[in-house]
Structure formats: C-alpha cells, structure tokens
Design a protein around this motif. Structure first.
Motif, PDB file in Angstrom:
ATOM      1  N   VAL A 125       0.931  -1.228  -0.039  1.00  0.00           N
ATOM      2  CA  VAL A 125      -0.158  -0.076  -0.071  1.00  0.00           C
ATOM      3  C   VAL A 125       0.933   1.306   0.005  1.00  0.00           C
ATOM      4  CG1 VAL A 125      -1.733   1.386   1.506  1.00  0.00           C
ATOM      5  CG2 VAL A 125      -2.005  -0.869   1.027  1.00  0.00           C
ATOM      6  N   LEU A 126       1.797   1.413   0.833  1.00  0.00           N
ATOM      7  CA  LEU A 126       2.553   2.460   0.919  1.00  0.00           C
ATOM      8  C   LEU A 126       3.554   2.742  -0.234  1.00  0.00           C
ATOM      9  CD1 LEU A 126       3.662   2.594   4.505  1.00  0.00           C
ATOM     10  CD2 LEU A 126       1.660   3.445   3.627  1.00  0.00           C
ATOM     11  N   ALA A 127       4.200   1.768  -0.796  1.00  0.00           N
ATOM     12  CA  ALA A 127       4.823   1.745  -1.796  1.00  0.00           C
ATOM     13  C   ALA A 127       4.182   2.065  -3.187  1.00  0.00           C
ATOM     14  CB  ALA A 127       5.723   0.472  -2.109  1.00  0.00           C
ATOM     15  N   GLY A 128       2.858   1.866  -3.156  1.00  0.00           N
ATOM     16  CA  GLY A 128       1.974   1.951  -4.408  1.00  0.00           C
ATOM     17  C   GLY A 128       2.307   0.852  -5.651  1.00  0.00           C
ATOM     18  N   ARG A 129       2.506  -0.311  -5.119  1.00  0.00           N
ATOM     19  CA  ARG A 129       2.447  -1.299  -6.084  1.00  0.00           C
ATOM     20  C   ARG A 129       2.580  -2.793  -5.470  1.00  0.00           C
ATOM     21  NH1 ARG A 129       6.837  -2.085  -9.963  1.00  0.00           N
ATOM     22  NH2 ARG A 129       6.004  -4.173  -9.687  1.00  0.00           N
ATOM     23  N   THR A 130       2.260  -3.675  -6.175  1.00  0.00           N
ATOM     24  CA  THR A 130       2.351  -5.260  -5.535  1.00  0.00           C
ATOM     25  C   THR A 130       3.688  -5.537  -5.621  1.00  0.00           C
ATOM     26  OG1 THR A 130       2.099  -5.998  -7.646  1.00  0.00           O
ATOM     27  CG2 THR A 130      -0.100  -5.641  -6.536  1.00  0.00           C
ATOM     28  N   THR A 183       4.647   6.135   7.836  1.00  0.00           N
ATOM     29  CA  THR A 183       4.807   5.184   8.779  1.00  0.00           C
ATOM     30  C   THR A 183       3.611   4.570   9.028  1.00  0.00           C
ATOM     31  OG1 THR A 183       6.918   6.520   9.575  1.00  0.00           O
ATOM     32  CG2 THR A 183       5.888   4.897  11.049  1.00  0.00           C
ATOM     33  N   ARG A 184       3.567   3.295   9.194  1.00  0.00           N
ATOM     34  CA  ARG A 184       2.582   2.474   9.791  1.00  0.00           C
ATOM     35  C   ARG A 184       3.107   1.306  10.847  1.00  0.00           C
ATOM     36  NH1 ARG A 184      -1.418   0.961   5.561  1.00  0.00           N
ATOM     37  NH2 ARG A 184      -2.152   3.010   4.794  1.00  0.00           N
ATOM     38  N   GLU A 185       2.154   1.112  11.846  1.00  0.00           N
ATOM     39  CA  GLU A 185       2.518   0.087  12.756  1.00  0.00           C
ATOM     40  C   GLU A 185       1.811  -1.220  12.621  1.00  0.00           C
ATOM     41  OE1 GLU A 185       2.103   1.679  16.573  1.00  0.00           O
ATOM     42  OE2 GLU A 185       4.137   2.776  16.802  1.00  0.00           O
ATOM     43  N   LEU A 188       6.907   0.324  10.324  1.00  0.00           N
ATOM     44  CA  LEU A 188       7.431   0.363   8.649  1.00  0.00           C
ATOM     45  C   LEU A 188       7.286   1.788   8.091  1.00  0.00           C
ATOM     46  CD1 LEU A 188       7.778  -0.720   5.872  1.00  0.00           C
ATOM     47  CD2 LEU A 188       4.884  -1.135   5.670  1.00  0.00           C
ATOM     48  N   SER A 189       8.394   2.369   7.792  1.00  0.00           N
ATOM     49  CA  SER A 189       8.370   3.542   7.103  1.00  0.00           C
ATOM     50  C   SER A 189       8.760   3.422   5.587  1.00  0.00           C
ATOM     51  CB  SER A 189       9.335   4.525   7.800  1.00  0.00           C
ATOM     52  OG  SER A 189       8.797   4.794   9.060  1.00  0.00           O
ATOM     53  N   VAL A 190       7.965   4.046   4.738  1.00  0.00           N
ATOM     54  CA  VAL A 190       8.199   3.864   3.302  1.00  0.00           C
ATOM     55  C   VAL A 190       8.337   5.197   2.754  1.00  0.00           C
ATOM     56  CG1 VAL A 190       7.349   3.129   1.045  1.00  0.00           C
ATOM     57  CG2 VAL A 190       7.003   1.801   3.039  1.00  0.00           C
ATOM     58  N   ALA A 191       9.196   5.662   1.845  1.00  0.00           N
ATOM     59  CA  ALA A 191       9.382   6.990   0.973  1.00  0.00           C
ATOM     60  C   ALA A 191       9.410   6.495  -0.301  1.00  0.00           C
ATOM     61  CB  ALA A 191      10.608   7.897   1.464  1.00  0.00           C
ATOM     62  N   VAL A 192       8.528   7.171  -1.291  1.00  0.00           N
ATOM     63  CA  VAL A 192       8.780   7.153  -2.721  1.00  0.00           C
ATOM     64  C   VAL A 192       9.663   8.123  -3.154  1.00  0.00           C
ATOM     65  CG1 VAL A 192       7.562   7.194  -4.817  1.00  0.00           C
ATOM     66  CG2 VAL A 192       6.321   6.050  -3.051  1.00  0.00           C
ATOM     67  N   LEU A 193      10.750   7.806  -3.708  1.00  0.00           N
ATOM     68  CA  LEU A 193      11.964   8.508  -4.212  1.00  0.00           C
ATOM     69  C   LEU A 193      11.810   9.207  -5.634  1.00  0.00           C
ATOM     70  CD1 LEU A 193      14.765   6.920  -2.054  1.00  0.00           C
ATOM     71  CD2 LEU A 193      13.041   8.646  -1.455  1.00  0.00           C
TER      72      LEU A 193
END
Length: 244
Positions: free
Chosen positions: A36-41, A179-181, A239-244
């Motif tokens: 979900v956070l990365a925006g792709r499967t 970020t999600r827990e 979990l912390s995700v950043a789209v660069l």
C-alpha cells in the motif's frame, strides 16, 4: 558507519545460526502495508533487500512473488543465507556502497538494517539504484512495551547496557516517509525467547559469561510467569516508506 556500529554489525557473523533459528519472522500484514505505502504489488517487483542477514525478510519477499536480490556484508550471515535460501541471489556489500546497477530496482528494503548504515552515504545510494518512482522501505520489529512483562524486561536490559545501549535508529532527512505500525505475536518455548535475546548485538558484544548470567535470571523470572514453558511474545513492526 562509525566504528562502534560497524563492530556491532559484524558481531552477528559468529552467531548466524543462532540468529536464523530464533529471530522472529514478519506477519503477512507487514507486506500488505508495504504494498500500500509503496504504491505497487510485490509480485513481479524488482527488489533489493539490503542488510539481508540470514534472509528472514528476503524469504518472505520472495514468497510474495518479488524478484528479490539480497545484499549482505557479513561472512557468517551470508553463509547462513545461502544455506537457507540457495535459490535467491545474494551479493556481498552494504548500504553505504551498494553493488547494484543504477536505476535497476523498484524497491529497496532494510529489515532492521538501516541503522547500521551512514545515511550520508546510504541515502544517495538508495536514490541511485532506485528507478524513478521507486520506494525505500525501512522497518524495525520490536517487542511491544505496552505489555507489562515485556516493559519490565526491557527496563532490565536498558539497565544492563546503560553505559553503551543507546539506540541510533533515525529516519533519514529529506524523503517524505509514511509510517505504519503492524502488531502481531508469536507463542514460542522459553528457551527460544531467551535465545532470541542472545542473538542481539548488545548481548553478542557482552560475551557468553555476562549473557548467560542475565538470561539465567530471566529464565527464573519467566518460568514463574509462564509455568507451561511457552512465552507469548507480542511485537510492533514500525514500517516507514518513502517514494523517491
């Protein structure tokens, strides 16, 4: 890396089998949140799992259908990885000097590994190897300190390592992380719970005698609390995700 984190990171090599046998895995909900956070499967995504260790996260990424490559600097950990995951490619290196092609990956993951890097180096390396719109995902799996017995144990560990137990986990400045827990639990034998602690770098650096003394005292405390010899470990994965 500074010298102290570098030494602590390499301490795992002598305990790779202990690490592999007793460290917790990750719940499926973590990888759902990652997608979900990365925006792709994950299925079909080109993924590099950096600081892969014995492959706990790498194996799960592979099982979700990712085209995953592991990056691991340690001799002992790499040998254990190859034993456990002979069909997953592994290259030797670390996050500060990724041995990876430029713009070759959709996702970089650091499962309990980002804090062993120098963000001044590792963040530019992440930007280099990610494709446009690729994501950097960092996560840590911690025992849930809202549970009273876990909070009490955590305090005893902090007291033991008061002179040198500071944490150096931080998110790198610049990227916009979300970020999600994810909360989960596992029920395991008391011996496995104690062996899990013994596989952490602070105890590996403490040495066998000091580790044994502390864990023997924990065994006595937890035997009274869990008379059937089974410990309910509760965890929070951040979990912390950043789209660069």
């Amino acid at each position: 890396m500074t010298s102290t984190p570098h030494i602590r990171a390499r301490s795992f090599d002598a305990a790779a089998a202990l690490y592999s046998a007793n460290r917790p895995g990750y719940p499926e909900e973590l990888f759902d949140a990652l997608e979900v956070l990365a925006g792709r499967t994950l299925r079909g995504a080109r993924v590099a799992d950096v600081g892969a260790g014995t492959g706990i996260a790498t194996g799960s990424l592979h099982a979700r259908g990712a085209d995953v490559l592991a990056v691991e600097p340690g001799d002992g950990m790499a040998a254990e990885f190859r034993r456990a995951h002979p069909r997953i490619p592994l290259v030797r290196g670390d996050g500060d000097r990724l041995p990876l092609v430029t713009a070759g990956f959709d996702l970089l993951t650091y499962a309990q590994a980002w804090h062993w890097t120098d963000p001044v180096r590792s963040l530019p390396e992440a930007r280099r190897v990610l494709r446009p719109g690729g994501a950097l995902a960092l996560w840590w799996n911690d025992m849930d300190s809202t549970v009273p017995w876990i909070a009490e144990q955590d305090q005893r560990i902090r007291d033991l390592f008061a002179a040198g137990g500071a944490t150096f986990r931080t998110l790198p400045a610049g990227p916009a992380f979300t970020t999600r827990e994810v909360r989960w639990s596992r029920r395991i034998p008391l011996d496995a719970h104690l062996a899990n602690h013994a596989s952490h770098s602070a105890f590996l650096m403490l040495g066998p005698a000091g580790t044994r003394e502390f864990l023997d005292a924990e065994r006595a405390r937890l035997t009274a609390l869990f008379p059937d010899g089974k410990v309910e470990e509760r965890y929070v994965v951040t979990l912390s995700v950043a789209v660069l």
